[in-house]
Design an enzyme around this catalytic site. Structure first.
Site, PDB file in Angstrom:
ATOM      1  N   HIS A  59      26.419  48.555  43.776  1.00 32.13           N
ATOM      2  CA  HIS A  59      26.715  47.185  43.074  1.00 32.13           C
ATOM      3  C   HIS A  59      25.780  45.887  43.278  1.00 32.13           C
ATOM      4  CE1 HIS A  59      29.680  45.809  46.230  1.00 32.13           C
ATOM      5  NE2 HIS A  59      29.041  44.749  46.130  1.00 32.13           N
ATOM      6  N   ASP A 110      29.903  53.739  45.234  1.00 32.76           N
ATOM      7  CA  ASP A 110      29.061  52.241  45.278  1.00 32.76           C
ATOM      8  C   ASP A 110      27.872  52.668  46.356  1.00 32.76           C
ATOM      9  OD1 ASP A 110      28.554  50.026  44.929  1.00 32.76           O
ATOM     10  OD2 ASP A 110      30.027  48.950  46.008  1.00 32.76           O
ATOM     11  N   SER A 119      28.432  42.903  51.454  1.00 33.07           N
ATOM     12  CA  SER A 119      28.342  44.355  50.669  1.00 33.07           C
ATOM     13  C   SER A 119      27.168  44.948  51.086  1.00 33.07           C
ATOM     14  CB  SER A 119      28.337  43.938  49.328  1.00 33.07           C
ATOM     15  OG  SER A 119      29.480  44.043  48.844  1.00 33.07           O
TER      16      SER A 119
HETATM   17  C1  4AZ Z   1      32.430  41.163  48.260  1.00 35.33           C
HETATM   18  O1  4AZ Z   1      32.488  40.258  47.282  1.00 35.33           O
HETATM   19  C2  4AZ Z   1      33.326  41.644  49.148  1.00 35.33           C
HETATM   20  N1  4AZ Z   1      37.111  42.351  52.084  1.00 35.33           N
HETATM   21  C3  4AZ Z   1      32.982  42.543  49.949  1.00 35.33           C
HETATM   22  C4  4AZ Z   1      33.929  43.165  50.862  1.00 35.33           C
HETATM   23  C5  4AZ Z   1      35.290  42.672  50.645  1.00 35.33           C
HETATM   24  C6  4AZ Z   1      35.530  41.843  49.693  1.00 35.33           C
HETATM   25  C7  4AZ Z   1      34.464  41.181  48.926  1.00 35.33           C
HETATM   26  C8  4AZ Z   1      36.393  43.310  51.599  1.00 35.33           C
HETATM   27  O2  4AZ Z   1      31.139  41.617  48.247  1.00 35.33           O
END
Ligand code: 4AZ
Length: 635
Positions: free
Chosen positions: A426, A488, A582
């Site tokens: 993503h 993902d 992420s």
């Molecule tokens: C994000 O927005 C995201 N708590 C990544 C991980 C989590 C929440 C949001 C997990 O990239």
């Protein structure tokens, strides 16, 4: 043919019988009165095929003479039986026919034009072998008459022909005149020898010529045993040869003459060198006039030449002069501690006799230097456990990658090998809003639109250790579903290799040995509480969450946690990944291998650090076959 006449005779006149001018008889009178003057019943036989009979009567017939009656018949004579051999003159066979006879010859002979003697056809005998035996036809039985036998010995220029006659020699001769009947005449090059005949063979003849012509003539008489000779050939000798140093000559002879060949070969580890060309053997020939076809070549030690370079490694010579010749030894090393040898061998190679670097372990194959994964130089002290989430030590997570667009962080990633970064699918999507109608799986950002920075620690300032690298290609997992975040995960190929050092090192891929309830470490530069970005890399240590429990927690929010996802976090919340983390690494220590492994990549969650919510990560183990295939990594 002869003609025989017989019959009755009653005449006083006379009758004369003649054959070929010879009068065979003259007859008259009456058969019963004058038996001595009449032929009676005895046949008269002519010596040849002609007979004439003349009947003559005078002017008076005193009585009544009744004349004669005679019968004739042609009778054949078998000359072959009747005549002596000398009269017949047939050399081999005699055949009778009515009115004559003819001669014929045994198999292999032909009748001479005299129709009596038998000769042989022997005008074209060519010998090209280096030695041989020649003899008169039928030797040692008497040779044919009226024959002219021609023998030619023809060899390459440079050979000399020697003739040696057998003691058993018998050619018709004459006490006063030299060889008037039968003889041998020899032409060797320009020299004429002979004629030879009689019972004493000519002495050994060394012609010094490569061409010999040899005529054997016989007339139409005589019974002689003939002759036999052995011819041999030699050439001028070539000078004695010395074998090359570290080599030998075969066959080894005291002398070598025309056409003799020698093969030069070298001892093990040496090669014959002639005109700058190396080979295993070399052939030389003794040519005419006693000269060798070439000088003796030299034996040169086999040379393996400088060894191939090893990427991320180096080679060391076991000898101080860095020799690359036969039996020299070298050893390959990898740039430790960042690279290790694969397979795990000593990397020792020896120059073999063929001039090829060869190892007992790998043959002629080179080892490779592969990045060492999951072994950071700096380690957490066991006491300093992460409680709330804390600043990571510099270099403690050397595999973490920062994905930047326009100079700003947008995701994390993990270095695997030295040319590949694993991140979340993503992160590489054009449109991160699944509600947008143009949201498509295929909308992947361009590799040139972002940068990957390794060796990074701080967010707002440059680090001395950082390496900015350009992505070359993006591979999104084929099962990635943008709407559900299934699979993902994506792999980014870098346009060049990362330089591995204490601050840039890859993470190991998981081997499946991870326990379900293990503690894992998640690191990133993502948002902290109060939506603030940290000024350096943060890390948390959290437990993996039971899959059922995580599924249940999200089911209440109508969100599906699929089997390719793993959850981690504490029930009470607090420690969690958040926006900006992420794609970043979730790693676990493997007791089995003593290395850190990449268990998951930060994917999604409901908020950040909330109670009864867990961070959701893509399970790397499930995507392992795909990663290995894309990143061309062997198992
Ligand atoms: C994000 O927005 C995201 N708590 C990544 C991980 C989590 C929440 C949001 C997990 O990239």
């Amino acid at each position: 043919m002869v003609i025989s006449v017989d019959g009755h005779f009653f005449s006083l006149d006379f009758q004369q019988v003649e054959s070929e001018d010879q009068v065979l008889g003259t007859f008259c009178g009456k058969e019963d009165r004058d038996p001595e003057q009449t032929p009676g019943r005895e046949p008269i036989t002519s010596p040849g095929s002609y007979l004439s009979l003349t009947f003559r009567s005078d002017f008076s017939n005193e009585e009544h003479f009744t004349g004669f009656d005679a019968h004739y018949a042609a009778v054949d004579i078998d000359e072959c039986l009747e005549k002596s051999d000398e009269e017949l003159g047939c050399d081999h066979h005699c055949h009778n026919y009515i009115g004559g006879y003819y001669c014929s010859c045994r198999f292999g002979y032909i009748l001479h034009t005299d129709n009596r003697t038998c000769k042989v056809e022997c005008s074209n005998n060519l010998f090209t072998q280096r030695s041989g035996v020649i003899h008169s036809p039928d030797f040692p039985k008497s040779y044919p008459k009226s024959s002219d036998c021609m023998y030619r010995i023809e060899l390459e220029e440079g050979f000399f022909i020697t003739l040696q006659f057998d003691d058993n020699f018998d050619i018709e001769d004459h006490p006063e005149v030299t060889c008037p009947y039968d003889y041998i005449k020899i032409k060797a090059g320009l020299k004429d020898l002979g004629p030879f005949c009689g019972e004493r063979p000519p002495a050994r003849i060394e012609t010094r010529s490569n061409h010999v012509q040899f005529l054997f003539h016989s007339d139409n008489s005589g019974e002689n045993g003939g002759w036999k000779l052995t011819y041999t050939t030699t050439g001028d000798p070539c000078p004695l040869l010395e074998p090359p140093i570290n080599g030998k000559l075969e066959p080894s002879q005291a002398t070598y003459t025309f056409k003799d060949q020698v093969v030069i070969s070298c001892n093990t580890g040496y090669n014959v060198v002639k005109d700058d060309v190396e080979s295993e053997t070399f052939q030389m020939e003794c040519m005419k006039d006693g000269v060798w076809s070439s000088p003796v070549p030299v034996c040169k030690i086999a040379d393996c030449n400088p060894p191939q370079e090893l990427s991320h490694g180096f080679v060391a010579f076991s000898n101080p002069q860095n020799l690359t010749t036969y039996q020299s030894e070298i050893q390959y090393f990898c740039q430790q501690p960042y690279y290790q040898m694969v397979p795990n061998v000593t990397g020792t190679f020896t120059c073999d006799a063929k001039g090829v670097w060869r190892s007992n372990e790998l043959g002629t194959r080179l080892p490779s230097c592969q990045p060492v994964c999951g072994k950071p130089k700096f380690s957490r002290s066991s006491l300093a456990r992460i409680i709330q989430g804390r600043y990571a030590q510099r270099g403690i997570s050397p595999w973490i990658a920062m994905l930047q667009r326009n100079g700003r962080l947008f995701c994390g990633g993990s270095l695997i090998g030295n040319r590949w970064v694993v991140t979340a699918a993503h992160c590489l999507h054009d449109d991160l809003d699944p509600e947008n109608p143009v949201f498509r799986n295929t909308h992947v950002i361009s590799p040139s639109s972002f940068t990957i920075i390794l060796g990074k620690h701080r967010t707002q300032r440059r680090d001395d250790t950082e390496q900015a690298l350009q992505p070359r290609r993006i591979h999104v997992h084929p099962s990635y579903k943008a709407a559900t975040f299934e699979y993902d995960i994506a792999v980014v190929e870098l346009s060049e290799e990362a330089t591995l050092n204490d601050y840039v090192l890859p993470i190991c891929l998981p081997d499946g040995s991870q326990q379900k309830d293990a503690m894992v470490i998640v690191s990133g530069w993502g948002k902290q509480f109060l939506q603030r970005l940290p000024d350096a890399l943060m890390e948390i240590e959290i437990p993996l969450t039971d899959h059922g429990l995580c599924k249940e927690a999200y089911a209440r929010l109508q969100k599906i946690v699929t089997n390719d996802m793993i959850c981690a976090g504490e029930e009470q919340g607090g420690k969690d990944a958040c926006s900006g983390d992420s794609g970043g690494p979730m790693v676990a220590w493997s007791n089995r291998t003593g290395q850190w492994q990449l268990i998951g990549t930060v994917s999604w969650g409901d908020g950040c650090g909330l109670q009864n919510r867990y961070g959701v990560y893509s399970n790397v183990l499930l995507s392992l076959p795909w990663i290995r295939q894309v990143a061309q990594m062997e198992d």
